[in-house]
Scaffold this active site. Structure first.
Site, mmCIF file in Angstrom:
data_model
loop_
_atom_site.group_PDB
_atom_site.id
_atom_site.type_symbol
_atom_site.label_atom_id
_atom_site.label_comp_id
_atom_site.label_asym_id
_atom_site.label_seq_id
_atom_site.Cartn_x
_atom_site.Cartn_y
_atom_site.Cartn_z
ATOM 1 N N ASP A 153 0.860 -1.187 0.000
ATOM 2 C CA ASP A 153 0.000 0.000 0.000
ATOM 3 C C ASP A 153 0.897 1.237 0.000
ATOM 4 O O ASP A 153 1.861 1.320 0.762
ATOM 5 C CB ASP A 153 -0.910 -0.016 1.237
ATOM 6 N N HIS B 128 -10.381 -4.967 -3.386
ATOM 7 C CA HIS B 128 -9.089 -5.232 -2.748
ATOM 8 C C HIS B 128 -9.286 -5.576 -1.285
ATOM 9 O O HIS B 128 -10.250 -5.148 -0.650
ATOM 10 C CB HIS B 128 -8.149 -4.042 -2.895
ATOM 11 N N HIS C 194 -7.153 -5.493 2.403
ATOM 12 C CA HIS C 194 -5.986 -4.966 3.123
ATOM 13 C C HIS C 194 -5.477 -6.006 4.119
ATOM 14 O O HIS C 194 -6.281 -6.602 4.852
ATOM 15 C CB HIS C 194 -6.385 -3.751 3.969
ATOM 16 N N GLN D 172 -14.602 3.137 1.154
ATOM 17 C CA GLN D 172 -13.862 2.697 -0.042
ATOM 18 C C GLN D 172 -13.422 3.913 -0.851
ATOM 19 O O GLN D 172 -14.221 4.828 -1.100
ATOM 20 C CB GLN D 172 -14.746 1.774 -0.906
HETATM 21 P P1 5GP Z 1 -9.771 1.683 0.359
HETATM 22 O O1 5GP Z 1 -9.962 2.871 1.260
HETATM 23 O O2 5GP Z 1 -10.447 1.850 -0.973
HETATM 24 O O3 5GP Z 1 -10.073 0.371 1.035
HETATM 25 O O4 5GP Z 1 -8.197 1.614 0.128
HETATM 26 C C1 5GP Z 1 -7.520 2.010 -1.002
HETATM 27 C C2 5GP Z 1 -6.065 1.848 -0.674
HETATM 28 O O5 5GP Z 1 -5.320 2.024 -1.855
HETATM 29 C C3 5GP Z 1 -5.538 2.886 0.339
HETATM 30 O O6 5GP Z 1 -4.997 2.200 1.462
HETATM 31 C C4 5GP Z 1 -4.486 3.648 -0.422
HETATM 32 O O7 5GP Z 1 -3.375 3.951 0.379
HETATM 33 C C5 5GP Z 1 -4.126 2.681 -1.530
HETATM 34 N N1 5GP Z 1 -3.672 3.337 -2.743
HETATM 35 C C6 5GP Z 1 -4.258 4.374 -3.374
HETATM 36 N N2 5GP Z 1 -3.560 4.690 -4.495
HETATM 37 C C7 5GP Z 1 -2.525 3.816 -4.567
HETATM 38 C C8 5GP Z 1 -1.471 3.639 -5.503
HETATM 39 O O8 5GP Z 1 -1.315 4.360 -6.490
HETATM 40 N N3 5GP Z 1 -0.601 2.624 -5.251
HETATM 41 C C9 5GP Z 1 -0.725 1.811 -4.161
HETATM 42 N N4 5GP Z 1 0.193 0.864 -3.993
HETATM 43 N N5 5GP Z 1 -1.716 1.967 -3.257
HETATM 44 C C10 5GP Z 1 -2.598 2.955 -3.457
#
Ligand code: 5GP
Ligand code: ZN
Length: 142
Positions: A33, A102, A104, A96
């Protein structure tokens, strides 16, 4: 599922956006991440673009969970945190921010509860009323 040009995770799968992959197979990808909550924070995705749990077919969810377990072992063997959270959210209201399914894996050291339960025990009649409605709405996972 067609890769989406404007989806950062599709671009990571395609190799047009930079990432730090840990595991790559035919169906799934695990990578660091970019904004980790803790050292060793890893994301696991299916390679095809599905937005959330509802859209992702059950076999692909299974493949993601296989990879998540593989990553959990690698995190335990290296970072060795006292706890490990496995989290997944669906929809803006659930937090989200990237709309490509995805999971985590987050090493946990803090002992803080993420409020996954309330503070009061529910009325059992209320619980049963909801259980009845849910049972009636069940469909095969697909
Ligand atoms: P969500 O809040 O949708 O569950 O999590 C999205 C995750 O994607 C976040 O933890 C954020 O840090 C990660 N993320 C967002 N953009 C990128 C990126 O360009 N590369 C990587 N490796 N992680 C990302
Ligand atoms: Zn995508």
């Amino acid at each position: 599922m067609q890769a989406r040009e404007n989806c950062i995770f599709c671009r990571i799968v395609a190799g047009t956006a930079r990432s730090h992959p840990v595991w790559d197979d035919g169906e799934t990808l695990a990578f660091m991440d970019l904004n980790p909550l803790a050292e060793g924070h890893v994301l696991v995705i299916p390679k095809p673009h599905w937005e959330n749990l509802f859209e992702t077919p059950a076999p692909a969810l299974g493949a993601v969970m296989d990879t998540a377990k593989r990553m959990a072992h690698a995190i335990r063997a290296t970072i060795a945190p006292p706890g490990l959270g496995v989290y997944q959210v669906n929809g803006r209201a659930a937090g989200q921010t990237v709309f490509h399914y995805h999971v985590h894996l987050i090493p946990r050291h803090d002992g803080i509860s993420l409020e996954l339960h309330g503070r009061r025990r529910a009325d059992r009649a209320d619980l049963e009323r909801v259980a009845v409605r849910l049972r009636a709405a069940l469909v095969p996972p697909g």
